[in-house]
Write a protein that holds these residues in place. Structure first.
Motif, PDB file in Angstrom:
ATOM      1  N   ASN A 108       0.859  -1.177   0.000  1.00 27.90           N
ATOM      2  CA  ASN A 108       0.000   0.000   0.000  1.00 27.90           C
ATOM      3  C   ASN A 108       0.905   1.241   0.000  1.00 27.90           C
ATOM      4  OD1 ASN A 108      -1.664   2.206   0.795  1.00 27.90           O
ATOM      5  ND2 ASN A 108      -3.172   0.745   1.556  1.00 27.90           N
ATOM      6  N   ILE A 109       1.069   1.834  -1.154  1.00 29.05           N
ATOM      7  CA  ILE A 109       1.965   2.979  -1.321  1.00 29.05           C
ATOM      8  C   ILE A 109       1.464   4.176  -0.517  1.00 29.05           C
ATOM      9  CG2 ILE A 109       2.893   4.615  -3.008  1.00 29.05           C
ATOM     10  CD1 ILE A 109       2.971   2.242  -4.989  1.00 29.05           C
ATOM     11  N   ASP A 110       0.156   4.319  -0.374  1.00 27.72           N
ATOM     12  CA  ASP A 110      -0.391   5.430   0.425  1.00 27.72           C
ATOM     13  C   ASP A 110       0.044   5.316   1.881  1.00 27.72           C
ATOM     14  OD1 ASP A 110      -1.635   6.617  -1.771  1.00 27.72           O
ATOM     15  OD2 ASP A 110      -3.498   5.504  -1.440  1.00 27.72           O
ATOM     16  N   MET A 114       6.203   8.270   5.677  1.00 32.16           N
ATOM     17  CA  MET A 114       7.266   9.215   5.314  1.00 32.16           C
ATOM     18  C   MET A 114       6.904  10.635   5.730  1.00 32.16           C
ATOM     19  SD  MET A 114       8.457   7.625   1.655  1.00 32.16           S
ATOM     20  CE  MET A 114       9.701   8.889   1.365  1.00 32.16           C
ATOM     21  N   ASN A 115       5.640  11.005   5.593  1.00 37.17           N
ATOM     22  CA  ASN A 115       5.203  12.327   6.024  1.00 37.17           C
ATOM     23  C   ASN A 115       5.252  12.481   7.536  1.00 37.17           C
ATOM     24  OD1 ASN A 115       4.212  14.283   3.834  1.00 37.17           O
ATOM     25  ND2 ASN A 115       3.517  12.288   3.112  1.00 37.17           N
ATOM     26  N   ILE A 116       4.931  11.425   8.253  1.00 32.86           N
ATOM     27  CA  ILE A 116       5.045  11.453   9.715  1.00 32.86           C
ATOM     28  C   ILE A 116       6.500  11.671  10.111  1.00 32.86           C
ATOM     29  CG2 ILE A 116       4.854  10.026  11.804  1.00 32.86           C
ATOM     30  CD1 ILE A 116       2.317   8.793  10.408  1.00 32.86           C
ATOM     31  N   PHE A 117       7.405  10.952   9.478  1.00 38.39           N
ATOM     32  CA  PHE A 117       8.834  11.112   9.770  1.00 38.39           C
ATOM     33  C   PHE A 117       9.304  12.529   9.437  1.00 38.39           C
ATOM     34  CE2 PHE A 117      10.057   6.325   9.108  1.00 38.39           C
ATOM     35  CZ  PHE A 117       9.318   5.983  10.224  1.00 38.39           C
ATOM     36  N   GLU A 118       8.919  13.027   8.285  1.00 37.84           N
ATOM     37  CA  GLU A 118       9.337  14.377   7.879  1.00 37.84           C
ATOM     38  C   GLU A 118       8.769  15.441   8.815  1.00 37.84           C
ATOM     39  OE1 GLU A 118      11.218  16.203   4.911  1.00 37.84           O
ATOM     40  OE2 GLU A 118      12.144  14.618   6.086  1.00 37.84           O
ATOM     41  N   ASP A 162      -1.348   3.932  15.304  1.00 37.68           N
ATOM     42  CA  ASP A 162      -2.019   4.967  14.507  1.00 37.68           C
ATOM     43  C   ASP A 162      -1.872   4.694  13.016  1.00 37.68           C
ATOM     44  OD1 ASP A 162      -2.692   6.505  16.826  1.00 37.68           O
ATOM     45  OD2 ASP A 162      -0.663   7.349  16.826  1.00 37.68           O
ATOM     46  N   HIS A 163      -0.689   4.233  12.623  1.00 40.10           N
ATOM     47  CA  HIS A 163      -0.385   4.012  11.210  1.00 40.10           C
ATOM     48  C   HIS A 163       0.423   2.730  11.073  1.00 40.10           C
ATOM     49  CE1 HIS A 163      -1.765   8.065  10.366  1.00 40.10           C
ATOM     50  NE2 HIS A 163      -1.092   8.420  11.435  1.00 40.10           N
ATOM     51  N   HIS A 164       0.291   2.080   9.917  1.00 40.84           N
ATOM     52  CA  HIS A 164       1.024   0.843   9.706  1.00 40.84           C
ATOM     53  C   HIS A 164       1.408   0.676   8.244  1.00 40.84           C
ATOM     54  CE1 HIS A 164      -3.111  -0.379   8.640  1.00 40.84           C
ATOM     55  NE2 HIS A 164      -2.493  -1.168   7.767  1.00 40.84           N
ATOM     56  N   VAL A 165       2.451  -0.112   8.048  1.00 39.79           N
ATOM     57  CA  VAL A 165       2.763  -0.665   6.733  1.00 39.79           C
ATOM     58  C   VAL A 165       2.752  -2.172   6.933  1.00 39.79           C
ATOM     59  CG1 VAL A 165       4.402  -0.828   4.840  1.00 39.79           C
ATOM     60  CG2 VAL A 165       4.137   1.347   6.062  1.00 39.79           C
ATOM     61  N   HIS A 166       1.813  -2.800   6.266  1.00 38.22           N
ATOM     62  CA  HIS A 166       1.559  -4.228   6.451  1.00 38.22           C
ATOM     63  C   HIS A 166       2.128  -4.999   5.267  1.00 38.22           C
ATOM     64  CE1 HIS A 166      -1.631  -7.640   6.673  1.00 38.22           C
ATOM     65  NE2 HIS A 166      -0.507  -8.013   7.232  1.00 38.22           N
ATOM     66  N   ILE A 167       3.024  -5.911   5.551  1.00 39.66           N
ATOM     67  CA  ILE A 167       3.566  -6.816   4.537  1.00 39.66           C
ATOM     68  C   ILE A 167       2.712  -8.077   4.619  1.00 39.66           C
ATOM     69  CG2 ILE A 167       5.636  -7.955   3.656  1.00 39.66           C
ATOM     70  CD1 ILE A 167       5.727  -4.776   4.059  1.00 39.66           C
ATOM     71  N   ASN A 168       1.776  -8.185   3.718  1.00 39.06           N
ATOM     72  CA  ASN A 168       0.737  -9.205   3.800  1.00 39.06           C
ATOM     73  C   ASN A 168       1.225 -10.532   3.220  1.00 39.06           C
ATOM     74  OD1 ASN A 168      -1.663 -10.477   4.229  1.00 39.06           O
ATOM     75  ND2 ASN A 168      -2.791  -9.392   2.639  1.00 39.06           N
ATOM     76  N   VAL A 169       2.046 -11.230   4.019  1.00 43.06           N
ATOM     77  CA  VAL A 169       2.557 -12.532   3.609  1.00 43.06           C
ATOM     78  C   VAL A 169       2.886 -13.331   4.870  1.00 43.06           C
ATOM     79  CG1 VAL A 169       4.972 -11.764   3.430  1.00 43.06           C
ATOM     80  CG2 VAL A 169       4.197 -13.709   2.056  1.00 43.06           C
ATOM     81  N   ASP A 170       2.648 -14.616   4.826  1.00 49.00           N
ATOM     82  CA  ASP A 170       2.964 -15.501   5.953  1.00 49.00           C
ATOM     83  C   ASP A 170       4.355 -16.095   5.770  1.00 49.00           C
ATOM     84  OD1 ASP A 170       0.464 -14.966   6.969  1.00 49.00           O
ATOM     85  OD2 ASP A 170      -0.422 -16.853   6.326  1.00 49.00           O
ATOM     86  N   ASN A 171       5.342 -15.213   5.716  1.00 56.34           N
ATOM     87  CA  ASN A 171       6.725 -15.636   5.501  1.00 56.34           C
ATOM     88  C   ASN A 171       7.614 -14.613   6.189  1.00 56.34           C
ATOM     89  OD1 ASN A 171       9.381 -15.560   4.169  1.00 56.34           O
ATOM     90  ND2 ASN A 171       8.534 -17.128   2.807  1.00 56.34           N
TER      91      ASN A 171
END
Length: 187
Positions: free
Chosen positions: A22-24, A30-34, A155-164
């Motif tokens: 999910n690029i969004d 990245m905006n949170i970090f900046e 609050d925010h996440h980047v989810h790597i949707n894989v069982d590996n």
């Protein structure tokens, strides 16, 4: 031995997962970090095992790589990097408290706390993210599998949707380098 079929299968799965990121969500992080950098807020990051290594790598890449030519620099701190303090907390209190106890000394409202956990269920990372939310910090998690407990509390996440686990950890590291590259090659 011919490992080519296993190598191809692994790489094909990794490409499939990357194509479905999910690029969004990545852009939001990245905006949170900046925003934290621009507002002079600290970014604390933590994880266990391979995720601790990734957290440490994020810290190096942002504090040096991204910040090198900036007047206003990033202030990342990897909570996994102070081994003596972590071991003292683990021995005297509990391993589940190693990150929360460190945040009690350092966290200010508005800071950012990042947790990295392949399963999304690492108790010490869950405790850190919960503590951060209770004390007015912004929370971000990088997770895999089904996201575990962390995806539901951050609050925010980047989810790597894989069982590996290996592919999850690969892509968490790719995210670090993707963000570093993008932030150092601004238009």
């Amino acid at each position: 031995m011919d490992y080519t079929s296993g190598i191809k299968a692994y790489l094909e799965e990794e490409k499939r997962v990357i194509d479905n990121l999910n690029i969004d969500h990545i852009n939001m992080v990245m905006n949170i970090f900046e925003n934290a950098r621009l507002q002079g807020q600290r970014i604390f990051i933590c994880g266990n095992g391979g995720s601790a290594s990734t957290a440490s790598h994020f810290t190096a890449d942002f504090n040096k790589g991204v910040s090198e030519k900036l007047d206003k620099r990033y202030d990342f701190e990897c909570l996994s990097d102070n081994i003596p303090t972590m071991m003292a907390i683990a021995n005297d209190i509990s391993y589940e408290e190693v990150f929360r106890e460190l945040l009690k000394n350092k966290l200010h409202e508005g800071d950012v706390v990042v947790g990295i956990s392949g399963s999304g269920n690492s108790k010490n990372v869950v405790n850190a993210i919960s503590y951060a939310k209770e004390h007015g910090a912004k929370t971000v998690v990088f997770v895999g599998y089904d996201g575990g407990k962390l995806i539901g509390i951050a609050d925010h996440h980047v989810h790597i949707n894989v069982d590996n686990m290996q592919i999850t950890e690969d892509i968490h590291m790719i995210l670090d380098h993707l963000m570093m590259y993008t932030l150092t090659h601004r238009e």
